[in-house]
Write a protein that holds these residues in place. Structure first.
Motif, mmCIF file in Angstrom:
data_model
loop_
_atom_site.group_PDB
_atom_site.id
_atom_site.type_symbol
_atom_site.label_atom_id
_atom_site.label_comp_id
_atom_site.label_asym_id
_atom_site.label_seq_id
_atom_site.Cartn_x
_atom_site.Cartn_y
_atom_site.Cartn_z
ATOM 1 N N PRO A 93 0.840 -1.211 0.000
ATOM 2 C CA PRO A 93 0.000 0.000 0.000
ATOM 3 C C PRO A 93 0.870 1.255 0.000
ATOM 4 C CG PRO A 93 -0.718 -1.547 1.700
ATOM 5 C CD PRO A 93 0.577 -2.067 1.157
ATOM 6 N N GLU A 94 0.492 2.236 -0.804
ATOM 7 C CA GLU A 94 1.263 3.471 -0.945
ATOM 8 C C GLU A 94 1.405 4.189 0.394
ATOM 9 O OE1 GLU A 94 1.382 7.639 -0.801
ATOM 10 O OE2 GLU A 94 -0.597 6.746 -1.022
ATOM 11 N N TRP A 95 0.382 4.154 1.215
ATOM 12 C CA TRP A 95 0.383 4.898 2.466
ATOM 13 C C TRP A 95 1.206 4.227 3.554
ATOM 14 C CZ3 TRP A 95 -1.716 1.878 6.277
ATOM 15 C CH2 TRP A 95 -2.594 0.860 5.886
ATOM 16 N N LEU A 96 1.597 2.965 3.361
ATOM 17 C CA LEU A 96 2.249 2.214 4.423
ATOM 18 C C LEU A 96 3.645 2.727 4.734
ATOM 19 C CD1 LEU A 96 1.777 -0.122 6.344
ATOM 20 C CD2 LEU A 96 2.711 -1.667 4.639
ATOM 21 N N ASP A 97 4.347 3.272 3.740
ATOM 22 C CA ASP A 97 5.723 3.695 3.983
ATOM 23 C C ASP A 97 5.823 4.969 4.826
ATOM 24 O OD1 ASP A 97 4.797 5.402 2.036
ATOM 25 O OD2 ASP A 97 6.598 5.315 0.790
ATOM 26 N N HIS A 98 4.746 5.694 5.017
ATOM 27 C CA HIS A 98 4.791 6.891 5.860
ATOM 28 C C HIS A 98 3.705 6.869 6.939
ATOM 29 C CE1 HIS A 98 2.265 7.916 2.345
ATOM 30 N NE2 HIS A 98 1.517 8.518 3.230
ATOM 31 N N VAL A 99 3.323 5.670 7.373
ATOM 32 C CA VAL A 99 2.291 5.567 8.403
ATOM 33 C C VAL A 99 2.925 5.726 9.787
ATOM 34 C CG1 VAL A 99 2.339 3.046 8.714
ATOM 35 C CG2 VAL A 99 0.227 4.273 9.100
ATOM 36 N N ASN A 100 2.241 6.478 10.627
ATOM 37 C CA ASN A 100 2.570 6.564 12.044
ATOM 38 C C ASN A 100 1.238 6.695 12.778
ATOM 39 O OD1 ASN A 100 1.783 9.347 12.155
ATOM 40 N ND2 ASN A 100 3.809 9.951 11.428
ATOM 41 N N ALA A 101 1.280 6.780 14.084
ATOM 42 C CA ALA A 101 0.030 6.814 14.848
ATOM 43 C C ALA A 101 -0.850 7.995 14.451
ATOM 44 C CB ALA A 101 0.331 6.844 16.342
ATOM 45 N N GLY A 102 -0.250 9.168 14.190
ATOM 46 C CA GLY A 102 -1.029 10.340 13.798
ATOM 47 C C GLY A 102 -1.678 10.167 12.444
ATOM 48 N N VAL A 103 -0.908 9.701 11.476
ATOM 49 C CA VAL A 103 -1.444 9.478 10.134
ATOM 50 C C VAL A 103 -2.547 8.434 10.175
ATOM 51 C CG1 VAL A 103 -0.864 8.574 7.844
ATOM 52 C CG2 VAL A 103 0.668 10.175 8.964
ATOM 53 N N LEU A 104 -2.336 7.373 10.948
ATOM 54 C CA LEU A 104 -3.334 6.309 11.059
ATOM 55 C C LEU A 104 -4.639 6.840 11.643
ATOM 56 C CD1 LEU A 104 -3.659 3.305 10.471
ATOM 57 C CD2 LEU A 104 -2.832 2.833 12.769
ATOM 58 N N LYS A 105 -4.540 7.692 12.672
ATOM 59 C CA LYS A 105 -5.752 8.268 13.270
ATOM 60 C C LYS A 105 -6.513 9.117 12.264
ATOM 61 C CE LYS A 105 -3.594 9.512 17.158
ATOM 62 N NZ LYS A 105 -3.324 10.270 18.366
ATOM 63 N N VAL A 106 -5.804 9.923 11.494
ATOM 64 C CA VAL A 106 -6.470 10.777 10.507
ATOM 65 C C VAL A 106 -7.122 9.923 9.428
ATOM 66 C CG1 VAL A 106 -6.089 12.538 8.738
ATOM 67 C CG2 VAL A 106 -5.015 12.778 10.980
ATOM 68 N N LYS A 107 -6.409 8.891 8.931
ATOM 69 C CA LYS A 107 -6.980 8.008 7.907
ATOM 70 C C LYS A 107 -8.213 7.288 8.440
ATOM 71 C CE LYS A 107 -3.114 7.075 4.870
ATOM 72 N NZ LYS A 107 -3.744 7.785 3.763
ATOM 73 N N LEU A 108 -8.161 6.821 9.685
ATOM 74 C CA LEU A 108 -9.312 6.139 10.274
ATOM 75 C C LEU A 108 -10.488 7.082 10.440
ATOM 76 C CD1 LEU A 108 -7.558 3.903 12.953
ATOM 77 C CD2 LEU A 108 -8.458 3.224 10.734
ATOM 78 N N SER A 109 -10.206 8.315 10.859
ATOM 79 C CA SER A 109 -11.312 9.268 11.024
ATOM 80 C C SER A 109 -11.942 9.603 9.678
ATOM 81 C CB SER A 109 -10.852 10.525 11.759
ATOM 82 O OG SER A 109 -9.900 11.223 11.006
ATOM 83 N N MET A 110 -11.129 9.689 8.629
ATOM 84 C CA MET A 110 -11.682 9.942 7.290
ATOM 85 C C MET A 110 -12.532 8.759 6.828
ATOM 86 S SD MET A 110 -10.776 12.960 6.816
ATOM 87 C CE MET A 110 -11.427 13.167 5.185
ATOM 88 N N ALA A 111 -12.102 7.545 7.150
ATOM 89 C CA ALA A 111 -12.899 6.365 6.800
ATOM 90 C C ALA A 111 -14.220 6.373 7.559
ATOM 91 C CB ALA A 111 -12.114 5.091 7.092
ATOM 92 N N LEU A 112 -14.185 6.745 8.835
ATOM 93 C CA LEU A 112 -15.426 6.811 9.617
ATOM 94 C C LEU A 112 -16.378 7.871 9.055
ATOM 95 C CD1 LEU A 112 -14.084 6.424 13.255
ATOM 96 C CD2 LEU A 112 -15.487 4.800 11.971
ATOM 97 N N ILE A 113 -15.822 8.993 8.604
ATOM 98 C CA ILE A 113 -16.659 10.024 7.989
ATOM 99 C C ILE A 113 -17.303 9.488 6.717
ATOM 100 C CG2 ILE A 113 -16.585 12.248 6.792
ATOM 101 C CD1 ILE A 113 -14.468 13.086 8.897
ATOM 102 N N SER A 114 -16.554 8.749 5.927
ATOM 103 C CA SER A 114 -17.109 8.166 4.694
ATOM 104 C C SER A 114 -18.230 7.192 5.012
ATOM 105 C CB SER A 114 -16.005 7.452 3.912
ATOM 106 O OG SER A 114 -15.001 8.352 3.548
ATOM 107 N N ILE A 115 -18.022 6.357 6.003
ATOM 108 C CA ILE A 115 -19.054 5.388 6.408
ATOM 109 C C ILE A 115 -20.283 6.132 6.922
ATOM 110 C CG2 ILE A 115 -19.597 3.574 8.082
ATOM 111 C CD1 ILE A 115 -16.560 2.768 7.815
ATOM 112 N N SER A 116 -20.055 7.143 7.738
ATOM 113 C CA SER A 116 -21.163 7.946 8.254
ATOM 114 C C SER A 116 -21.920 8.631 7.124
ATOM 115 C CB SER A 116 -20.622 8.983 9.246
ATOM 116 O OG SER A 116 -21.631 9.845 9.679
ATOM 117 N N SER A 117 -21.188 9.079 6.103
ATOM 118 C CA SER A 117 -21.824 9.724 4.947
ATOM 119 C C SER A 117 -22.746 8.755 4.218
ATOM 120 C CB SER A 117 -20.763 10.249 3.982
ATOM 121 O OG SER A 117 -19.980 11.224 4.582
ATOM 122 N N ILE A 118 -22.296 7.529 4.063
ATOM 123 C CA ILE A 118 -23.136 6.513 3.408
ATOM 124 C C ILE A 118 -24.404 6.276 4.217
ATOM 125 C CG2 ILE A 118 -23.259 4.073 2.743
ATOM 126 C CD1 ILE A 118 -21.602 5.759 0.832
#
Length: 188
Positions: A93-118
């Motif tokens: 995955p492209e995002w894996l080489d620069h993942v850290n706890a902060g990036v992971l939290k932001v990505k997860l929150s964006m995924a939750l927003i997408s799910i909530s939008s659906i």
């Protein structure tokens, strides 16, 4: 390494069963997805456009939850347990080489927003199945997700710009004058 720090450091491996459990949950979502696709195909002649749209949104919802699971499984394991060792693999995955706890939290929150939008879109498509009170709470929860994601992204950006050397890999650090010195050592 001293015994107590060694035990504390090794305790990260206790998370492995949690990630394996999430892989099982991923399998359950695959079964649910296939069941919903079968339902869509077999009932397509009897469903109206609105109901077909609701089933398709349900399928998208399952895919987004599945994506969220993959981010948590792969990103969490890589961040908190051990390296996966997939560097250079064509499917890395492209995002894996620069993942850290902060990036992971932001990505997860964006995924939750997408799910909530659906979920919100499904509610707006069939508003007669929900009370005004339920719709109001779904909108409030969605807005809360949006605000929390913005705050997390802001804090992540603020911390990475305030202390950028703490968020770089050692190979990325540039020497500061003398051989072998780095910005990380200069700040410590």
């Amino acid at each position: 390494m001293r015994p107590l720090p060694a035990v504390i450091f090794m305790s990260r491996w206790l998370q492995v069963p949690l990630y394996l459990g999430l892989i099982v949950a991923q399998g359950v979502y695959v079964v649910l997805f296939l069941k919903e696709v079968w339902h869509l195909v077999t009932a397509s002649m009897t469903l109206d456009e609105t109901n077909i749209m609701l089933v398709v949104l349900g399928l998208i919802d399952v895919v987004m939850i599945s994506n969220l699971l993959i981010m948590v499984i792969i990103g969490g394991y890589e961040t908190f347990v051990s390296r996966l060792g997939v560097e250079g693999h064509p499917d890395e995955p492209e995002w894996l080489d620069h993942v850290n706890a902060g990036v992971l939290k932001v990505k997860l929150s964006m995924a939750l927003i997408s799910i909530s939008s659906i979920h919100l879109l499904k509610t707006f498509i069939s508003p007669d199945q929900n009370t005004t009170h339920a719709i109001m709470w779904q909108v409030i929860i969605h807005v809360a997700f949006l605000i929390s994601a913005l705050v997390m992204a802001f804090v992540d950006r603020l911390t990475t710009h305030t202390h950028p050397t703490h968020f770089q890999e050692p190979a990325d650090l540039q020497p500061l004058g003398s051989a072998g010195s780095s910005p990380l050592k200069a700040h410590d």
